[in-house]
Motif scaffolding. Structure first.
Motif, PDB file in Angstrom:
ATOM      1  N   THR A 176      -4.435 -44.013  22.407  1.00  0.00           N
ATOM      2  CA  THR A 176      -5.200 -44.598  23.501  1.00  0.00           C
ATOM      3  C   THR A 176      -6.673 -44.713  23.123  1.00  0.00           C
ATOM      4  N   ALA A 177      -7.416 -45.449  23.931  1.00  0.00           N
ATOM      5  CA  ALA A 177      -8.860 -45.566  23.722  1.00  0.00           C
ATOM      6  C   ALA A 177      -9.549 -44.222  23.933  1.00  0.00           C
ATOM      7  N   ASP A 212     -16.358 -50.141  22.640  1.00  0.00           N
ATOM      8  CA  ASP A 212     -15.108 -49.989  23.371  1.00  0.00           C
ATOM      9  C   ASP A 212     -14.682 -51.359  23.887  1.00  0.00           C
ATOM     10  N   ALA A 254     -11.411 -51.987  24.636  1.00  0.00           N
ATOM     11  CA  ALA A 254     -10.021 -51.654  24.956  1.00  0.00           C
ATOM     12  C   ALA A 254      -9.330 -52.793  25.698  1.00  0.00           C
ATOM     13  N   ASN A 296     -12.890 -50.241  18.893  1.00  0.00           N
ATOM     14  CA  ASN A 296     -11.563 -49.919  19.413  1.00  0.00           C
ATOM     15  C   ASN A 296     -11.049 -51.007  20.342  1.00  0.00           C
ATOM     16  N   ASN A 303      -7.297 -51.885  22.658  1.00  0.00           N
ATOM     17  CA  ASN A 303      -5.952 -51.482  23.060  1.00  0.00           C
ATOM     18  C   ASN A 303      -5.001 -52.668  22.996  1.00  0.00           C
ATOM     19  N   LYS A 363      -2.778 -53.131  26.098  1.00  0.00           N
ATOM     20  CA  LYS A 363      -3.301 -53.598  27.384  1.00  0.00           C
ATOM     21  C   LYS A 363      -2.989 -55.070  27.624  1.00  0.00           C
ATOM     22  N   ASP A 388       2.368 -46.944  23.565  1.00  0.00           N
ATOM     23  CA  ASP A 388       0.942 -46.965  23.372  1.00  0.00           C
ATOM     24  C   ASP A 388       0.592 -47.519  21.992  1.00  0.00           C
ATOM     25  N   SER A 429      -3.331 -48.306  20.225  1.00  0.00           N
ATOM     26  CA  SER A 429      -4.770 -48.485  20.354  1.00  0.00           C
ATOM     27  C   SER A 429      -5.405 -48.518  18.960  1.00  0.00           C
TER      28      SER A 429
END
Length: 502
Positions: free
Chosen positions: A160-161, A281, A283, A308, A310, A313, A320, A322
Motif C-alpha cells: 500500500t501507499a 504521493d 497513489a 509512489n 497505487n 486504485k 494490493d 502499490s
C-alpha cells in the motif's frame, strides 16, 4: 475479491470482542473462508464424501471453475445489490456457528452462506453505483494475475501507499541521522499539507518523529487546496532558525479530499536547496498520468527522491499493488537491511541479486508484479488510457449536471474523476452552519436509499460531498441515476420541487 470484501463497512458490522474464544473462532473460520478462497483446498471437501488433498490439479480445476462461476455471477448481478450495506451492525454474529466445524464442509455450502449471510453485509466497491471513494479496482486480467500469482514466487512491489511512505520516511530519517547524529531525532521535521494523506502522520508516529514536528501546512481555495511553495519555504526557514532539522517533504498528485495536485517542480526546488528528501504521493492520480494530456501534473517529478502510485486504485489491478520508485536505493537498503545467517547465500553475498527484503518492512512478499504485468499485457496502454479517460469524462458530465442546478455549487475544480460539490442552503439560513447540516443530511438521505453511495470531506470548514467515478462497470446511465437520487433528496430536504433548469 476487492469488490466483495475490501470495505470497512463489513468490518464494523461484523465486529465483536476478541476476548471471546467462541467469537474468535467464528472470525478465524469466516475470515479464512472469505478472504482466502484457496483455503477451500485445505479445509473443504467435495460434498461427495471424498476429502480434498492439499493440492491436486484436478480438484483445483473442478473447484476453481465453481469459484470463478460464483465470482462471475456476482459481477453479473452486482448492479442489483444495494451499494451500501443495509443490515444493522452486529447482524452476522447471530448467524454464525459458535465454533469452526470439526469436519470439513462442502464448497457449495460455504458459497451458499457467503451468498445469504455475507453479501448482505457488504458494501460493493465495484458496483457501477459506487461513487464514495477513489476506486479499488478489479478486472478480468487482474483476477487472472491473482490466480497465477499463487504459483511461482517473486515480486518487488509494496502492498500500500502507507507502506511506501513509511519506508522512504525511514530511509530519509536514517540518512539525516547519519550526518546529524542519533541524538538529533527530536529535531527532525516533516512537511506536508492539511490535504496530505494521514499515512504521513502514521509513518511519523512509527518512525519516532515527534508529533509537534509533523507540519501539515494549511491550504485554501486560493490555490484549489494545493500546497503553496512560499508557505513551505517560510516554515522551513523558521524551523532552521530555531535549531530544528527539516528532512522530509511530501507532495501529492490527487489528494483524497479534493483531487488537487501540489506544484511538484516548485516543491522539488525547495527540497533540493535545503537538502530535504522529496516524496511524491501519486497513489490515486498517478494512473491518469499514463495519458499524455495529464502528464503535466508530474512536472518536477524527475527531481523527487521517491514516487509512489497505487495500481490497485485506478489501474485495473486487484488489491494490493502499490508501486514505489526511489532515486537512491542505497538509502533505502541502509535503513532496512538485515543480514541474518539463515538468509545468506552466495549470490546475495556476491551482490549478484537484489534482496528486495531490504526495500520493505516484511521479509516475505506476494508476487504482486505478476498481476500488474498481466494487466499491462492483456489490456495494453491504449485501452488503459481510454479506460481512465472515460471515467474522467463521466466525472465531467456529472460536474455539468451539478453546474446546471442553481441549488448546488462546485467547490473545487475537478482535475480527474472526483467532483466536490455541495447543496446551497436557503438564503435565510446561516451560511456555514446551515450548509454543513444540510449537506450532512443530504449525504445520509442519499446513502440510505441503497441506490448510490457517496462520501464527504471538509474543505475550509465546509462540509463537502464527494462523487467519484472509478468502478469498471460505471456508465453514463449510472451517473444519471445518481444525480436523480441527489436531486430528489435535495427536493425533499429543501421542501421545494425541482425547477425545469435543474
Amino acid at each position: 475479491y476487492t469488490s466483495t470484501f475490501h470495505n470497512n463497512n463489513v468490518k464494523s458490522q461484523c465486529s465483536c470482542s476478541v476476548t471471546s474464544l467462541a467469537c474468535l473462532g467464528r472470525w478465524v473460520y469466516w475470515v479464512s473462508l472469505i478472504f482466502s478462497p484457496f483455503w477451500f483446498w485445505f479445509l473443504g471437501r467435495d460434498g461427495k464424501g471424498g476429502g480434498l488433498k492439499p493440492m491436486d490439479s484436478e480438484q483445483l480445476r473442478e473447484y476453481g471453475h465453481q469459484m470463478v462461476d460464483f465470482i462471475a455471477d456476482y459481477y453479473k448481478n452486482i448492479e442489483n445489490y444495494p451499494v451500501l450495506s443495509q443490515v444493522e451492525p452486529g447482524y452476522l454474529v447471530k448467524l454464525l456457528p459458535d465454533a469452526a466445524p470439526n469436519q470439513p464442509e462442502s464448497l457449495q455450502s460455504v458459497l451458499d452462506d457467503v451468498r445469504s449471510k455475507i453479501i448482505p453485509g457488504v458494501t460493493h466497491w465495484q458496483s457501477p453505483n459506487f461513487h464514495a471513494y477513489y476506486p479499488a479496482n478489479s478486472s478480468v486480467a487482474g483476477f487472472l494475475g491473482e490466480m497465477l500469482s499463487a504459483g511461482p514466487g517473486g515480486g518487488v512491489i509494496q502492498g500500500t501507499a502507507s507502506e511506501a511512505i513509511l519506508v522512504v520516511l525511514l530511509a530519509a530519517r536514517d540518512k539525516t541521522l547519519r550526518e546529524a547524529g542519533k541524538s538529533a531525532l527530536g529535531k527532525l521535521v516533516v512537511y506536508g499539507s492539511d490535504q496530505t494523506h494521514f499515512a504521513l502522520q502514521k509513518a511519523c508516529q512509527i518512525a519516532g518523529i515527534h508529533p509537534e514536528n509533523c507540519r501539515l501546512l494549511k491550504t485554501d481555495s486560493s490555490t484549489n487546496y494545493a500546497l503553496p511553495p512560499e508557505i513551505v519555504s517560510e516554515a522551513i526557514s523558521h524551523d532552521i532558525s530555531i535549531g530544528l532539522i527539516p528532512f522530509f517533504l511530501c507532495g501529492t498528485v490527487g489528494t483524497t479530499s479534493s483531487g488537487t495536485v501540489d506544484p511538484l517542480y516548485s516543491l522539488a526546488k525547495i527540497a533540493k536547496s535545503n537538502g530535504i528528501w522529496f516524496h511524491v504521493d501519486a497513489a490515486y492520480a498517478g494512473s491518469a498520468c499514463i495519458c499524455p494530456e495529464y502528464r503535466k501534473y508530474l512536472d518536477g517529478v524527475e527531481e523527487a527522491d521517491s514516487f509512489n502510485m497505487n495500481a490497485h486504485k485506478w489501474f485495473l489491478t486487484n488489491f494490493d499493488c502499490s508501486t514505489l520508485w526511489v532515486k537512491d536505493r542505497n538509502a533505502l537498503i541502509q535503513s532496512l537491511s538485515t543480514n541474518s545467517e539463515f538468509l545468506k547465500h552466495k549470490a546475495s553475498q556476491a551482490n549478484l541479486v537484489v534482496d528486495y527484503k531490504d526495500w520493505q518492512i516484511p521479509l516475505g512478499r506476494r508476487f504482486r508484479s505478476l498481476k500488474l504485468w498481466m494487466v499491462l499485457r492483456l489490456y495494453g496502454v491504449e485501452n488503459l488510457q481510454n479506460y481512465l479517460r472515460n471515467h474522467i469524462k463521466l466525472a465531467r458530465y456529472f460536474e455539468e449536471c451539478v453546474g446546471q442546478d442553481p441549488r448546488f455549487e462546485i467547490v473545487a475544480p475537478p482535475k480527474f474523476a472526483l467532483v466536490c460539490f455541495r447543496l446551497l442552503p436557503p438564503v435565510d439560513d446561516n451560511e456555514a452552519r446551515g450548509s454543513n447540516k444540510l449537506n450532512q443530511e443530504l449525504l445520509e438521505a442519499v446513502n440510505s436509499t441503497g441506490r448510490v453511495f457517496i462520501s464527504h470531506t471538509v474543505l475550509s470548514g465546509m462540509y463537502i460531498l464527494r462523487f467519484v467515478v472509478g468502478a469498471p462497470l460505471t456508465k453514463r446511465r449510472h451517473v444519471d441515476a445518481a444525480w436523480k437520487v441527489l436531486q430528489d433528496e435535495a427536493c425533499t430536504l429543501l421542501g421545494s420541487p425541482l425547477q425545469e433548469n435543474g
